[in-house]
Design a protein around this motif. Structure first.
Motif, short mmCIF file in Angstrom:
data_model
loop_
_atom_site.label_atom_id
_atom_site.label_comp_id
_atom_site.label_asym_id
_atom_site.label_seq_id
_atom_site.Cartn_x
_atom_site.Cartn_y
_atom_site.Cartn_z
N VAL A 32 0.85 -1.18 0.00
CA VAL A 32 0.00 0.00 0.00
C VAL A 32 0.89 1.23 0.00
O VAL A 32 1.80 1.35 0.82
N ARG A 33 0.62 2.13 -0.91
CA ARG A 33 1.38 3.38 -0.98
C ARG A 33 0.58 4.45 -0.23
O ARG A 33 -0.56 4.73 -0.56
N LEU A 34 1.20 5.03 0.78
CA LEU A 34 0.55 6.07 1.58
C LEU A 34 1.20 7.42 1.29
O LEU A 34 2.37 7.50 0.93
N SER A 35 0.42 8.46 1.50
CA SER A 35 1.00 9.80 1.41
C SER A 35 1.97 9.95 2.59
O SER A 35 1.84 9.27 3.61
N PRO A 36 2.94 10.84 2.47
CA PRO A 36 3.87 11.04 3.59
C PRO A 36 3.13 11.42 4.88
O PRO A 36 3.51 10.97 5.97
N GLU A 37 2.07 12.20 4.75
CA GLU A 37 1.31 12.61 5.94
C GLU A 37 0.63 11.41 6.59
O GLU A 37 0.67 11.25 7.82
N ASP A 38 0.00 10.55 5.78
CA ASP A 38 -0.66 9.37 6.34
C ASP A 38 0.35 8.41 6.95
O ASP A 38 0.10 7.82 8.00
N GLU A 39 1.48 8.27 6.28
CA GLU A 39 2.52 7.38 6.82
C GLU A 39 3.02 7.89 8.17
O GLU A 39 3.18 7.12 9.12
N GLN A 40 3.22 9.19 8.27
CA GLN A 40 3.68 9.77 9.53
C GLN A 40 2.63 9.58 10.63
O GLN A 40 2.97 9.21 11.76
N ARG A 41 1.36 9.81 10.31
CA ARG A 41 0.30 9.61 11.30
C ARG A 41 0.25 8.15 11.77
O ARG A 41 0.10 7.88 12.95
N LEU A 42 0.37 7.23 10.81
CA LEU A 42 0.35 5.81 11.14
C LEU A 42 1.54 5.44 12.02
O LEU A 42 1.38 4.73 13.02
N GLU A 43 2.71 5.94 11.68
CA GLU A 43 3.91 5.66 12.48
C GLU A 43 3.76 6.22 13.89
O GLU A 43 4.13 5.56 14.87
N GLN A 44 3.23 7.42 14.01
CA GLN A 44 3.05 8.03 15.34
C GLN A 44 2.04 7.26 16.17
O GLN A 44 2.24 7.03 17.36
N LEU A 45 0.95 6.84 15.54
CA LEU A 45 -0.06 6.05 16.25
C LEU A 45 0.54 4.74 16.75
O LEU A 45 0.34 4.35 17.90
N ALA A 46 1.27 4.07 15.87
CA ALA A 46 1.89 2.80 16.26
C ALA A 46 2.88 3.01 17.41
O ALA A 46 2.91 2.23 18.36
N ALA A 47 3.68 4.06 17.33
CA ALA A 47 4.66 4.33 18.39
C ALA A 47 3.97 4.65 19.71
O ALA A 47 4.41 4.19 20.77
N ARG A 48 2.90 5.45 19.66
CA ARG A 48 2.19 5.84 20.89
C ARG A 48 1.53 4.65 21.57
O ARG A 48 1.43 4.61 22.79
N THR A 49 1.06 3.71 20.78
CA THR A 49 0.26 2.62 21.34
C THR A 49 1.02 1.31 21.51
O THR A 49 0.51 0.38 22.14
N ARG A 83 -4.83 -3.17 9.11
CA ARG A 83 -5.88 -4.21 9.15
C ARG A 83 -7.15 -3.68 9.79
O ARG A 83 -8.26 -3.95 9.32
N GLU A 84 -7.01 -2.94 10.90
CA GLU A 84 -8.18 -2.38 11.58
C GLU A 84 -8.94 -1.43 10.66
O GLU A 84 -10.17 -1.45 10.63
N ALA A 85 -8.22 -0.58 9.94
CA ALA A 85 -8.87 0.38 9.04
C ALA A 85 -9.63 -0.36 7.94
O ALA A 85 -10.77 0.00 7.61
N ILE A 86 -9.03 -1.38 7.37
CA ILE A 86 -9.69 -2.16 6.33
C ILE A 86 -10.92 -2.84 6.90
O ILE A 86 -12.01 -2.78 6.32
N HIS A 87 -10.77 -3.48 8.03
CA HIS A 87 -11.89 -4.18 8.65
C HIS A 87 -13.03 -3.22 8.96
O HIS A 87 -14.20 -3.53 8.74
N GLU A 88 -12.70 -2.05 9.47
CA GLU A 88 -13.71 -1.07 9.86
C GLU A 88 -14.49 -0.52 8.67
O GLU A 88 -15.67 -0.24 8.77
N HIS A 89 -13.84 -0.39 7.52
CA HIS A 89 -14.47 0.30 6.39
C HIS A 89 -14.86 -0.60 5.21
O HIS A 89 -15.54 -0.13 4.30
N LEU A 90 -14.47 -1.84 5.22
CA LEU A 90 -14.74 -2.71 4.09
C LEU A 90 -16.24 -2.90 3.85
O LEU A 90 -16.70 -2.86 2.71
N ASP A 91 -17.02 -3.08 4.92
CA ASP A 91 -18.47 -3.22 4.75
C ASP A 91 -19.07 -2.01 4.06
O ASP A 91 -19.91 -2.14 3.16
#
Length: 73
Positions: free
Chosen positions: A5-22, A31-39
C-alpha cells in the motif's frame, strides 16, 4: 496474503506516530482500518451497481424506499 500500500507522507507519519504511541504495529492499524471500512465500501459499490443496472433498464426513477422494496431490500 501480503499486499503493498502506498501512503502519502502525511498518512505514513500519522500511522507511524499512532503505532509508536500505542505499541502496536502499523500492520495492526492498517488491518483495523480495512476491517472497519470494508463493509461500507462493499455496500457503496453494490448500491452504485444496482442503481446503474436499474437506470439501464429504462425504468423511471422512484423514491429510494420504493426502489429498495421492489429489489427486496
Amino acid at each position: 496474503m501480503a499486499i503493498s500500500v502506498r501512503l502519502s507522507p502525511e498518512d505514513e507519519q500519522r500511522l507511524e506516530q499512532l503505532a509508536a504511541r500505542t505499541g502496536r504495529s502499523k500492520t495492526f492499524y492498517v488491518r483495523e482500518a480495512i476491517h472497519e471500512h470494508l463493509d461500507d465500501l462493499e455496500e457503496r459499490y453494490w448500491a452504485d451497481r444496482v442503481i446503474r443496472e436499474w437506470e439501464e433498464t429504462g425504468k423511471k426513477s422512484k423514491p429510494a424506499d420504493k426502489l429498495w422494496a421492489e429489489l427486496g431490500i
